[in-house]
Design an enzyme around this catalytic site. Structure first.
Site, PDB file in Angstrom:
ATOM      1  N   ASP A 144       0.693  -7.685   1.818  1.00 13.05           N
ATOM      2  CA  ASP A 144       0.968  -6.250   1.832  1.00 13.05           C
ATOM      3  C   ASP A 144       2.464  -5.969   1.746  1.00 13.05           C
ATOM      4  O   ASP A 144       3.018  -5.194   2.522  1.00 13.05           O
ATOM      5  CB  ASP A 144       0.371  -5.589   3.083  1.00 13.05           C
TER       6      ASP A 144
ATOM      7  N   SER B 188       4.506   2.952   7.836  1.00 10.97           N
ATOM      8  CA  SER B 188       4.251   1.771   7.013  1.00 10.97           C
ATOM      9  C   SER B 188       5.443   1.464   6.110  1.00 10.97           C
ATOM     10  O   SER B 188       5.975   2.352   5.442  1.00 10.97           O
ATOM     11  CB  SER B 188       3.007   1.987   6.151  1.00 10.97           C
TER      12      SER B 188
ATOM     13  N   HIS C 162       0.814  -1.219   0.000  1.00 12.02           N
ATOM     14  CA  HIS C 162       0.000   0.000   0.000  1.00 12.02           C
ATOM     15  C   HIS C 162       0.850   1.273   0.000  1.00 12.02           C
ATOM     16  O   HIS C 162       0.328   2.361  -0.192  1.00 12.02           O
ATOM     17  CB  HIS C 162      -0.990  -0.005   1.167  1.00 12.02           C
TER      18      HIS C 162
END
Length: 283
Positions: free
Chosen positions: A82, A155, A53
């Site tokens: 992910d 992230s 992402h």
């Protein structure tokens, strides 16, 4: 009393600060289009690992700790886990130090972990906590849980153990004061499928789920396995599947000595095998 307490903590505090500072050399900022951006970590073998992402497209802008910039190609996505992998090449590679990697399956609840990233655009911010829960390692998707405070921009950044080794890739917030991270061996499995550099022992194995071991069915002549004294029919313990063995080899340092526990004709023995320098699979 408070001065005595502070003095006792001083070495620990200094070590934690040194760990966070050393991690800077491997952590990058990633910008993908108009999104807010995230973090990534330089991985051995010429890669940068981040979240899917964070880098959803065919390339992304990467900024090294010293400000060097480059647009790098995304060579694979694993949307289910992910994960995204960028190829690290060109001049920017000289501005980064590949991180040391450890196997997340060796972690225990309560162990110290540190996250480094770019939350809200703040460069190389660090936060510390402990592993609060471990996943079922046989589950389709495994996520480490820790009591870290992550924010947008963390992230894709590394989750580090107390020795500064990457044990996970930070992915999301699981609730107040709870961070979820993708374990390092999931990254190694993705890189192995990509054709990354993995040392070879030169043996063929058959997984035996009922024993949690691998039956050696063949040995390549002149291989590290043959030189170490491994034999067809040996049961290699501690590895539940060929993929898990491959992940373990990918985490090992080239040329390192790897201890192996075997069952041979009902007897438990231990051998060591000298790993070769890694070779890259043919394109």
């Amino acid at each position: 009393m408070s001065a005595i307490f502070a003095g006792a903590l001083a070495p620990f505090s200094a070590a934690l600060a040194a760990l966070a500072e050393a991690a800077r050399a491997s952590v990058v900022h990633i910008q993908d289009g108009q999104r807010g951006g995230g973090s990534g970590v330089a991985w051995p073998g010429g890669f940068i690992v981040t979240n899917h992402h964070v880098a959803e497209h065919e390339s992304a802008d990467v900024t090294a700790p010293d400000g060097a910039e480059a647009r790098l190609p995304v060579v694979t996505h694993d949307e289910a886990n992910d994960l995204a992998v960028l190829r690290l090449h060109g001049p920017i590679a000289q501005h980064l130090t590949p991180a040391a990697i450890a196997d997340a399956r060796e972690l225990r609840v309560g162990q110290l972990v540190v996250a480094v990233g770019h939350p809200f655009g703040v460069p190389h911010a660090a936060t510390a906590g402990i592993i609060s829960a471990l996943p079922d390692w046989e589950a389709p998707r495994e996520l480490l849980r820790s009591d870290l405070h992550l924010n947008p921009g963390n992230s894709g950044g590394p989750l580090l153990d107390a020795e500064g080794r990457v044990v996970g890739i930070n992915a999301m917030v699981g609730g107040p004061g709870t961070a979820l991270s993708i374990p390092s061996h999931a990254v190694q499995a993705l890189l192995a499928r990509l054709g990354g550099e993995v040392p070879r022992l030169g043996l063929q194995v058959i997984g035996l789920p009922q024993t949690g071991g691998l039956l050696i069915s063949g040995i390549d002549p002149g291989s590290p396995a043959e030189r170490a004294g491994l034999l067809p029919g040996d049961l290699l313990l501690d590895f539940g599947s060929p993929l898990r063995l491959r992940d373990h080899l990918a985490l090992a340092q080239p040329g390192a000595t790897l201890p192996l526990r075997l069952s041979r004709a009902g007897r438990r023995i231990e051998l060591t095998v000298q790993l070769p320098q890694p070779r890259r699979a043919a394109a």
